[in-house]
Design an enzyme around this catalytic site. Structure first.
Site: not given
Length: 686
Positions: A364, A468
């Site tokens: 991320e 995710e």
């Protein structure tokens, strides 16, 4: 990993410190851990014959056609057994000293001061559903797998023999090749607090934080501050946490849940820390090594994700403050390139590569803060560092995963075209879309829109993962947005009280899960389980808790139930036919990155965030590749001291040194350099 700042891909909010993702598990069979561990010890277990094991596995000792042993044979066996027991007692009680042997700068764990001869070890053992498993600490459980899976291990070759088969439709570890486009990755993330096996995050492991939040006098918000608050108790408390949160039984249960992959986030401090970085060094690697053995045993493959970078890649509590953003951005990125090489060299060894199939470059990265130019420049540099170490083509190191920066897959079409086995990772979360009022039924349709972008990405870019996602449709949950944070949802009480969910709500939430699984195809739910809060006495993040959802019904008992869900809901759907670009799976042309892409993405980048460009880039502090290269240590097995475990380094021709500070140069704090004044001259040392 979830965090409140994910609401906006362009959020530039910065936190003051970092959080670690450390890996939890039980001690596994006969491991000795190396130089970085705080507590060095050796344990031994001789595996029992499994209950309900097949006659073939039992007959390895006494074929059914052979007569029972004679009395003389029995006496011989008894004498031999006593002799073996004596050797075992000596080998366990004699102190173990661990040293490093260096080959091309690559240390490995070795044993001295103990019996180095071949201790007897049991032969291969295996079992199906109903067999009894005894773990290293003596805990026993019954292996339950209704999907035709089995477990298998060979204590004589713990990292080389064929392993288990998670389900009848999944590929056996060690003997069957995983084929992207044919095989489907259905997985979960493993972790603490943040759901990282070797990282801690407040909302996943609240109990670990609650002890210190109101009593330490330190503003606890992440693993950095937690490590400081723990002080001299850091090693002891983290060790206790790792050894109990994720255990061997979890791996068996994951296979029994119809899953065949796990994503394991690790912090860079599994290798080292420098300066004032307070993290516990090395212990997380010890537990990752356990995970590799358990994964092999139960047929689970691993996506290993470098979840935290020096200086932090996004400023969130699961990573820290700021990487490739601010004055130390280039230096932090260079340091990361060294760590990626170290990790990839280890898992590319023959003993590990059939288990660890993917390495993630960074979790991320914050595109809006770091910037597109810098992000893509770093990705190319990371790709080159890894493939220079592993070579190209099938089997030459793992797939390399890059995160899409919360921009969606489409923007990555054409990026590094020709790259060898480059995968794209997306993390779509309904919880952080800002919609706090829609009903579960309305939210259950939204994930199906992800299928269009996912299918297009697989056709044009290559393997595209849902690294995710969760069942959560809002941001309710204890510390989900950070310690002390307030959810945006007006009333979280109904969502926190999962024991009161009625059948209608459970059914609607299951539709959310099924839609997400079907749309993402190759998915990793966040996360397998969440620890209880000592204040609440239970978990306050139920929709992030796969194991709980499996028990309560909003997670499907068989994840294959999701196949075709979106087509049924929408009446039509794009279907990916399993055909990736040739280079995306290591076939013809793999490794020949388009020269135009190299021209577009030089490293260091031409610009860094909105702050630096042109001649300013040349003034940013940098490191130099002249340092001693560390190597992650391999385990030793007392029951099989001559077992192949590798040296920690796959490619002896990879002799580039480590990035380190230039001697004589003064560097600003890598974790607090966003607003530091840019140097006026380049520092070249004394």
């Amino acid at each position: 990993m979830p965090h409140y700042n994910k609401v906006s891909a362009h959020d530039t909010h910065e936190l003051s410190s970092t959080s670690l993702a450390l890996f939890a598990s039980h001690q596994s069979d006969a491991w000795t851990y190396g130089p970085n561990s705080q507590d060095e010890y050796t344990t031994m277990r001789i595996p029992p014959i499994p209950v309900n094991a097949s006659s073939a596995s039992i007959n390895r000792s006494f074929p059914s056609s052979s007569p029972a042993p004679t009395s003389r044979k029995k006496r011989t066996i008894i004498i031999l057994s006593l002799s073996i027991l004596a050797v075992i007692i000596v080998s366990v009680t004699v102190p173990v000293v661990l040293t490093r042997n260096r080959k091309n700068g690559s240390p490995s764990a070795s044993i001295s001061g103990a019996d180095s001869g071949d201790s007897p070890a049991s032969g291969p053992t295996a079992g199906k559903s109903g067999s009894k498993i005894t773990t290293e600490d003596g805990t026993m459980f019954i292996y339950t797998n209704d999907f035709g899976g089995d477990w298998a291990e060979d204590p004589r070759k713990p990292l080389e023999a064929a392993g288990g088969k998670a389900q009848s439709w999944s590929k056996r570890i060690g003997t069957e090749e995983w084929i992207w486009g044919t095989d489907i990755a259905r997985g979960v993330n493993l972790g603490y607090g943040k759901s990282e096996f070797v990282l801690t995050e407040p909302f996943i492991t609240p109990a670990l934080y609650e002890k210190y939040v109101n009593s330490s006098g330190i503003a606890i918000m992440d693993e950095w501050t937690l490590s400081i608050a723990m002080g001299e108790n850091l090693a002891k408390e983290m060790e206790a946490h790792y050894s109990s949160f994720i255990t061997e039984k979890d791996f068996a249960e994951i296979a029994g849940a119809g899953l065949n992959w796990v994503r394991i986030p690790i912090g860079f401090w599994t290798i080292e820390t420098i300066g004032n970085e307070p993290f516990l060094v090395g212990t997380s690697w010890k537990y990752f090594l356990k995970a590799i053995q358990w994964a092999r045993k139960y047929g689970i493959r691993i996506y290993l994700d470098l979840h935290t970078l020096p200086g932090s890649q996004n400023g969130w509590n699961h990573s820290g403050k700021s990487v490739m953003h601010g004055v130390m951005g280039i230096a932090n990125a260079q340091r990361t390139l060294t760590y990626l090489r170290i990790i990839t060299e280890f898992v590319s060894q023959d003993q590990y590569r059939d288990v660890v199939g993917i390495v993630g470059v960074v979790n991320e990265i914050l595109w809006g803060t770091v910037g597109q130019v810098a992000t893509q420049s770093f990705y190319l540099a990371a790709y080159d560092a890894i493939r220079k170490s592993t070579g190209t083509g099938p089997g030459a190191g793992p797939y390399i995963a890059i995160h899409e920066g919360f921009q969606g897959p489409a923007i990555w079409e054409g990026f590094l075209s020709g790259a060898d086995r480059l995968a794209l990772d997306q993390h779509p979360y309904l919880a952080f879309t800002g919609d706090q009022t829609s009903s579960p039924d309305a939210m259950a349709i939204k994930p199906c829109a992800w299928a269009i972008a996912t299918n297009k990405s697989q056709t044009v870019f290559g393997v595209t993962l849902g690294g995710e996602f969760s069942t959560a449709i809002n941001d309710c949950g204890l510390w989900l947005n950070g310690i002390g944070s307030t959810p945006g949802h007006p009333d979280c009480s109904i969502w926190d009280d999962w024991s009161s969910y009625n059948a209608t709500l459970v059914s609607a939430l299951k539709q959310v899960t099924l839609a997400s699984m079907d749309a993402l195809q190759n998915f990793f739910f966040w996360t397998w389980k969440i620890g209880n809060s000592t204040v609440l006495g239970t978990s306050s993040n139920p929709l992030w808790h796969y194991r709980l959802g499996l028990e309560r019904g909003w997670i499907p008992r068989d994840p294959r139930e999701a196949i075709g869900h979106c087509a049924a809901v929408l009446g039509s759907a794009q279907i990916f036919d399993g055909t990736y670009p040739a280079t995306a799976t290591g076939r013809a042309g793999a490794g020949s990155v388009d020269p135009a892409q190299r021209t577009l993405h030089p490293f260091p980048p031409a610009t860094l965030s909105p702050s630096f460009s042109g001649t300013q880039i040349s003034l940013l502090p940098t490191y130099t590749p002249t340092g001693t290269l560390k190597t992650l240590y391999a385990p030793k097995f007392t029951a099989a001291p001559s077992a192949g475990v590798g040296s920690g380094w796959k490619n002896d021709n990879d002799t580039d040194l480590a990035y380190v500070p230039v001697g004589g140069c003064q560097y600003p704090d890598a974790w607090n350099a966003v607003n530091v004044t840019l140097p006026s001259l380049v520092c070249t040392g004394p």
